[in-house]
Design a protein around this motif. Structure first.
Motif, short mmCIF file in Angstrom:
data_model
loop_
_atom_site.label_atom_id
_atom_site.label_comp_id
_atom_site.label_asym_id
_atom_site.label_seq_id
_atom_site.Cartn_x
_atom_site.Cartn_y
_atom_site.Cartn_z
N PRO A 1 0.86 -1.19 0.00
CA PRO A 1 0.00 0.00 0.00
C PRO A 1 0.90 1.24 0.00
CG PRO A 1 -0.50 -1.50 1.84
CD PRO A 1 0.81 -1.91 1.28
N VAL A 2 0.72 2.12 -0.98
CA VAL A 2 1.68 3.21 -1.19
C VAL A 2 1.15 4.56 -0.72
CG1 VAL A 2 3.01 4.47 -2.93
CG2 VAL A 2 2.72 1.99 -3.13
N THR A 3 -0.04 4.91 -1.15
CA THR A 3 -0.61 6.23 -0.85
C THR A 3 -2.11 6.16 -1.07
OG1 THR A 3 -0.42 8.61 -1.35
CG2 THR A 3 -0.24 7.09 -3.21
N GLY A 4 -2.77 7.31 -1.03
CA GLY A 4 -4.21 7.33 -1.25
C GLY A 4 -4.81 8.66 -0.85
N TYR A 5 -6.12 8.71 -0.83
CA TYR A 5 -6.82 9.90 -0.37
C TYR A 5 -8.21 9.51 0.11
CZ TYR A 5 -8.50 9.97 -5.29
OH TYR A 5 -9.02 9.64 -6.52
N VAL A 6 -8.90 10.47 0.70
CA VAL A 6 -10.24 10.25 1.23
C VAL A 6 -11.24 11.00 0.35
CG1 VAL A 6 -11.67 10.30 3.31
CG2 VAL A 6 -9.17 10.32 3.51
N GLN A 7 -12.37 10.37 0.09
CA GLN A 7 -13.45 11.01 -0.65
C GLN A 7 -14.61 11.30 0.30
OE1 GLN A 7 -14.03 7.86 -3.57
NE2 GLN A 7 -13.21 9.16 -5.18
N TYR A 8 -15.18 12.50 0.18
CA TYR A 8 -16.35 12.90 0.95
C TYR A 8 -17.45 13.29 -0.03
CZ TYR A 8 -12.85 13.50 4.67
OH TYR A 8 -11.83 13.31 5.57
N SER A 9 -18.61 12.66 0.11
CA SER A 9 -19.69 12.95 -0.82
C SER A 9 -21.04 12.67 -0.17
CB SER A 9 -19.54 12.07 -2.07
OG SER A 9 -20.64 12.25 -2.94
N ARG A 10 -22.04 13.42 -0.57
CA ARG A 10 -23.41 13.16 -0.10
C ARG A 10 -24.13 12.16 -1.00
NH1 ARG A 10 -24.77 16.53 4.05
NH2 ARG A 10 -23.38 18.32 4.37
N SER A 11 -23.47 11.73 -2.07
CA SER A 11 -24.06 10.75 -2.97
C SER A 11 -23.88 9.34 -2.41
CB SER A 11 -23.40 10.82 -4.35
OG SER A 11 -23.60 12.09 -4.93
N GLU A 12 -24.79 8.45 -2.80
CA GLU A 12 -24.71 7.07 -2.35
C GLU A 12 -23.54 6.35 -3.01
OE1 GLU A 12 -27.94 3.59 -1.28
OE2 GLU A 12 -28.27 4.79 -3.08
N ILE A 13 -23.33 6.63 -4.30
CA ILE A 13 -22.16 6.11 -5.01
C ILE A 13 -21.13 7.23 -5.09
CG2 ILE A 13 -21.30 5.17 -7.18
CD1 ILE A 13 -24.02 3.93 -7.64
N ILE A 14 -19.97 7.01 -4.50
CA ILE A 14 -18.97 8.07 -4.37
C ILE A 14 -17.99 7.99 -5.54
CG2 ILE A 14 -17.21 9.08 -2.87
CD1 ILE A 14 -18.56 7.64 -0.52
N ASN A 15 -17.90 9.09 -6.29
CA ASN A 15 -16.99 9.17 -7.42
C ASN A 15 -15.95 10.27 -7.18
OD1 ASN A 15 -18.30 7.15 -9.04
ND2 ASN A 15 -19.94 8.62 -9.41
N ASP A 16 -15.11 10.51 -8.20
CA ASP A 16 -14.04 11.50 -8.02
C ASP A 16 -14.51 12.94 -8.19
OD1 ASP A 16 -11.55 10.73 -7.04
OD2 ASP A 16 -11.08 9.64 -8.86
N ASN A 17 -15.83 13.16 -8.37
CA ASN A 17 -16.34 14.52 -8.32
C ASN A 17 -16.66 14.92 -6.88
OD1 ASN A 17 -18.56 12.94 -7.84
ND2 ASN A 17 -19.81 13.75 -9.52
N SER A 18 -16.13 14.14 -5.94
CA SER A 18 -16.32 14.37 -4.52
C SER A 18 -15.25 15.33 -4.00
CB SER A 18 -16.22 13.04 -3.77
OG SER A 18 -14.99 12.41 -4.07
N THR A 19 -15.34 15.65 -2.70
CA THR A 19 -14.29 16.42 -2.03
C THR A 19 -13.20 15.46 -1.56
OG1 THR A 19 -15.83 18.15 -1.32
CG2 THR A 19 -13.79 17.90 -0.05
N HIS A 20 -11.95 15.87 -1.73
CA HIS A 20 -10.82 14.99 -1.41
C HIS A 20 -10.05 15.49 -0.19
CE1 HIS A 20 -10.76 13.95 -5.98
NE2 HIS A 20 -11.68 13.27 -5.32
N GLY A 21 -9.64 14.55 0.63
CA GLY A 21 -8.79 14.85 1.78
C GLY A 21 -7.59 13.92 1.80
N PRO A 22 -6.57 14.24 2.57
CA PRO A 22 -5.34 13.43 2.59
C PRO A 22 -5.50 12.12 3.35
CG PRO A 22 -5.17 15.26 4.14
CD PRO A 22 -6.46 15.45 3.40
N LEU A 23 -4.66 11.16 2.99
CA LEU A 23 -4.62 9.86 3.65
C LEU A 23 -3.17 9.54 4.01
CD1 LEU A 23 -5.89 7.11 4.52
CD2 LEU A 23 -5.48 6.33 2.17
N ARG A 24 -2.94 9.25 5.27
CA ARG A 24 -1.60 8.83 5.70
C ARG A 24 -1.64 7.35 6.06
NH1 ARG A 24 0.60 11.95 10.57
NH2 ARG A 24 -0.18 10.23 11.85
N ILE A 25 -0.81 6.59 5.37
CA ILE A 25 -0.67 5.16 5.65
C ILE A 25 0.61 5.00 6.46
CG2 ILE A 25 -0.50 2.86 4.65
CD1 ILE A 25 -1.89 3.95 2.15
N SER A 26 0.48 4.79 7.76
CA SER A 26 1.63 4.81 8.66
C SER A 26 2.58 3.64 8.41
CB SER A 26 1.15 4.76 10.11
OG SER A 26 0.34 5.88 10.39
#
Length: 301
Positions: A276-301
């Motif tokens: 597992p290398v990297t990633g991000y978080v998606q925030y959406s009010r839709s039931e199916i979450i796509n990349d038109n969502s809001t993005h936040g950072p993801l830290r994989i320790s």
């Protein structure tokens, strides 16, 4: 906690304003931290999954996952069209999250089958340079050449050995996760129960499930005009039932997403091989979450 929300000190001047087409990139500093224990179990999962599907070259994965404080639910593994690397690395750099550049093993050449993905691909090449990985360039897509090339688009077959992700179309089949779920036992990393016709009759499928076409590019999926559907049809549904019996469609138990300020939350985790290398978080009010969502950072320790 194994997985928790965290407010990162994000340098917004670093965050790219556009990732797809001309749409504004919506971001937040509210991100997620995955513990070392969770990362270790993700590696174990990926190692087992790769053995199960019989990878012949190093695979590239984009994993969709729901989560709570104790569990990561792996909903889907995408192995053919694996985009979003630029978004993940850009958010990581803006948030002070370290990504090991030695884990980012890519060819020197990149291309996109559609111009709408070029801004995100250009961002990816730029972020690689910020990590000290230079001399990558974006080329025109011309099919199978003699030099390795990583493609943004649905690609990947064994007769195209230099096109990456290699063998992506076969590895992308949603049957793979369903079959592997029958042998995987995880403490943190879990897979929702799958229903596959070789193991479960149509009548055994409960009402509340997610129905997924195994191949997003299949004739059946094109006919349905959607790759994902919620709930088993109440009527005879001959087409859907026929697809299920032919294993061009599977069912999966519904997992409810964690919510944050009224939005559904989903993790996008990128992996190379079993790492597992990297990633991000998606925030959406839709039931199916796509990349038109809001993005936040993801830290994989």
């Amino acid at each position: 906690m194994r997985i928790n929300f965290s407010d990162f000190d994000m340098d917004e001047s670093i965050v790219t304003p556009i990732i797809y087409g001309e749409n504004r990139h919506s971001t937040t500093n509210r991100g997620v931290v995955i513990s070392g224990e969770t990362k270790w179990e993700l590696k174990k999962f990926l190692s087992g999954f790769n053995a199960s599907v019989g990878t012949e070259q190093t695979p590239y994965y984009r994993i969709d996952a729901y989560f709570d404080e104790q569990t990561v639910w792996l909903l889907e593994i995408n192995a053919s069209f694996v985009d979003g690397w630029g978004t993940a690395l850009n958010l990581a750099r803006a948030s002070g999250i370290t990504v090991d550049p030695t884990s980012l093993v890519f060819p020197k050449r990149f291309t996109s089958k559609s111009r709408v993905y070029l801004p995100e691909l250009q961002l990816f090449v730029s972020e690689l340079a910020h990590l000290g990985l230079h001399d990558h360039n974006i080329c025109e897509w011309n099919g199978n050449g003699v030099d390795p090339i990583y493609v943004y688009g649905r690609v990947g077959s064994k007769d195209q050995p230099n096109v990456l992700p290699f063998d992506g179309l076969r590895l992308d089949n949603k049957l793979n996760l369903g079959v592997f779920s029958r042998e995987w036992t995880g403490d943190v990393v879990k897979i929702p129960q799958h229903y596959i016709s070789r193991f479960n009759s149509w009548e055994e499928i409960p009402r509340e499930v997610v129905l997924k076409f195994c191949d997003k590019g299949s004739v059946e999926c094109e006919r349905a005009r959607q790759s994902v559907m919620f709930n088993k049809p109440s009527g005879k549904a001959p087409f859907i039932k026929r697809c299920y019996n032919a294993e061009t469609l599977i069912a999966q138990d519904i997992v409810r997403p964690t919510k944050q300020d009224g939005s559904n939350c989903q993790l996008i985790i990128f992996a190379i091989g079993d790492e597992p290398v990297t990633g991000y978080v998606q925030y959406s009010r839709s039931e199916i979450i796509n990349d038109n969502s809001t993005h936040g950072p993801l830290r994989i320790s």
